[in-house]
Motif scaffolding. Structure first.
Motif, short mmCIF file in Angstrom:
data_model
loop_
_atom_site.label_atom_id
_atom_site.label_comp_id
_atom_site.label_asym_id
_atom_site.label_seq_id
_atom_site.Cartn_x
_atom_site.Cartn_y
_atom_site.Cartn_z
N MET A 46 0.91 -1.19 0.11
CA MET A 46 0.05 -0.06 0.05
C MET A 46 0.97 1.14 -0.05
SD MET A 46 -2.82 -1.49 2.94
CE MET A 46 -1.63 -2.37 3.64
N GLY A 64 -3.35 0.11 -3.69
CA GLY A 64 -3.67 -1.04 -2.61
C GLY A 64 -4.53 -0.59 -1.49
N LEU A 65 -5.30 0.61 -1.41
CA LEU A 65 -5.98 1.05 -0.51
C LEU A 65 -7.47 1.29 -0.98
CD1 LEU A 65 -4.21 3.87 1.03
CD2 LEU A 65 -4.55 1.75 2.01
#
Length: 400
Positions: A46, A64-65
């Protein structure tokens, strides 16, 4: 009523933040690219460009969030605003400030956090450039310096976005061309990359199911090919950019070795297939004015060509230097490029006879992309080849 300078400073900071006009808008592709590159370099799942608003943090760039924003009371980045210096949290479960937060106890299970302040030219701390992992870890001083460089790049990109919006208000034709480019990127992202990313997310969930363990050998190739599809779309888009859509101009000072390290990171899968180790002759901290993610992408195109066209038992050397101007050189021990083909290597979709005969992967856009990006940095790309290999040199202006 007592005058509180801190409240006045915060009002000025929030006013500056809103002047960039990125809150509650689609994420700029350039900031997503920056977070993707940061996650790759730091090997974290992330990363984010987090802007701290009055009662929330807004992810202007994200990798990645799942969320586009979170409440301020679960934010790690908010602690950077008053301190105005990097924050490193090796293990959030052992830090009393964060151990009880829901994003530590539950998804996304934050353990490691490293963030550096994003400070604009007027000294306002807008937020933080951060990398996040779900496993505890440590970072060294060099990695912290790289993270500060990424934060500086984020600040420059935000300034460029604001300037472009102001230019658009004045009706500047170049700004309109840039807007068309952004619209094209947004359309492709929505119509192809976003659905594929959603599929990737569901595949990761399926891969974590114990009762589906026998099917992981089927899930993993689907996931890998989805990533390949997204990468190919990005590659085609970069290589077929309209002439009237300008590339980002050179921005803040960046170490040339940082650019090379980022490029090498993106080529790791190809390096892993080689018997002969790729030699790095770097170490000179040569500063250049560069858009880090784009220039690293250009150098990666040159590296990838060397890795694809050089037999695994022959050497490849990547070197940097600063005399008489900053340069990156990629030398390989491949078969070389025939003299008759050299004039065409920068043409879009051009593939030489050897590439066609040996079915070497690619669509013939790598050097085109590299030349366009380096040209936007006021530099040059040259190719010299003979029977004992090929040398590609990227030359850039020295940073002022």
């Amino acid at each position: 009523m007592e005058h509180n300078p801190r409240d006045e400073d915060e009002r000025a900071r929030l006013s500056a933040l809103r002047s960039y006009e990125v809150l509650d808008r689609p994420r700029p592709a350039v900031l997503d690219d920056l977070t993707r590159l940061a996650a790759s370099m730091f090997d974290t799942p992330m990363a984010a460009v987090s802007l701290i608003d009055r009662d929330r943090q807004w992810f202007a760039g994200s990798h990645g969030l799942a969320d586009e924003q979170t409440p301020l009371d679960v934010s790690f980045c908010k602690h950077i605003i008053p301190a105005k210096r990097p924050l490193i949290v090796p293990d959030a479960t052992r830090d009393s400030r964060f151990a009880d937060l829901p994003n530590v106890i539950g998804k996304p299970n934050i353990r490691f956090y490293a963030g550096a302040p994003i400070v604009d030219e007027d000294g306002h701390t807008l937020g933080a450039m951060c990398v996040i992992d779900d496993r505890p870890r440590e970072v060294d001083d060099a990695q912290v310096r790289n993270l500060v460089t990424f934060a500086g790049q984020a600040a420059v990109h935000l300034k460029a976005i604001r300037n472009r919006l102001r230019m658009a208000d004045l009706g500047d034709e170049l700004a309109r061309a840039s807007k068309r480019e952004d619209d094209l990127v947004a359309t492709i992202t929505h119509e192809l990359r976003t659905p594929v990313a959603s599929i990737q997310g569901y595949l990761e969930i399926l891969g974590d199911q114990e009762d589906l363990a026998p099917y992981r050998r089927l899930i993993e190739p689907i996931h890998r090919n989805g990533e390949r599809l997204v990468s190919m779309v990005d590659h085609l888009l970069a290589g077929t950019r309209p002439a009237e859509a300008p590339l980002p101009a050179p921005v803040g000072p960046v170490s040339l070795d940082t650019v090379v390290a980022a490029a090498a990171t993106s080529c790791r899968p190809l390096v892993a297939l080689r018997a002969e180790t790729v030699r790095m002759e770097c170490g000179a901290e040569v500063p250049v004015r560069a858009d880090l993610s784009h220039l690293a992408h250009a150098v990666a195109q040159v590296m990838r060509n060397a890795l694809l066209f050089t037999p695994a038992d022959r050497p490849i050397t990547i070197a940097t230097g600063g005399t008489p101007q900053p340069w990156v050189e990629v030398r390989d021990g491949g078969i070389g490029i025939p003299a008759a083909e050299l004039p065409y290597v920068f043409d879009r979709f051009y593939r030489g006879r050897h590439a066609r005969d040996e079915a070497i992967p690619g669509v013939g856009l790598g050097l085109t992309i590299a030349r366009n990006i380096v040209g936007a940095h006021h530099g040059t790309v040259t190719v010299d080849s003979g029977g004992d290999g090929t040398t590609v040199r990227v030359t850039l202006p020295a940073a002022a």
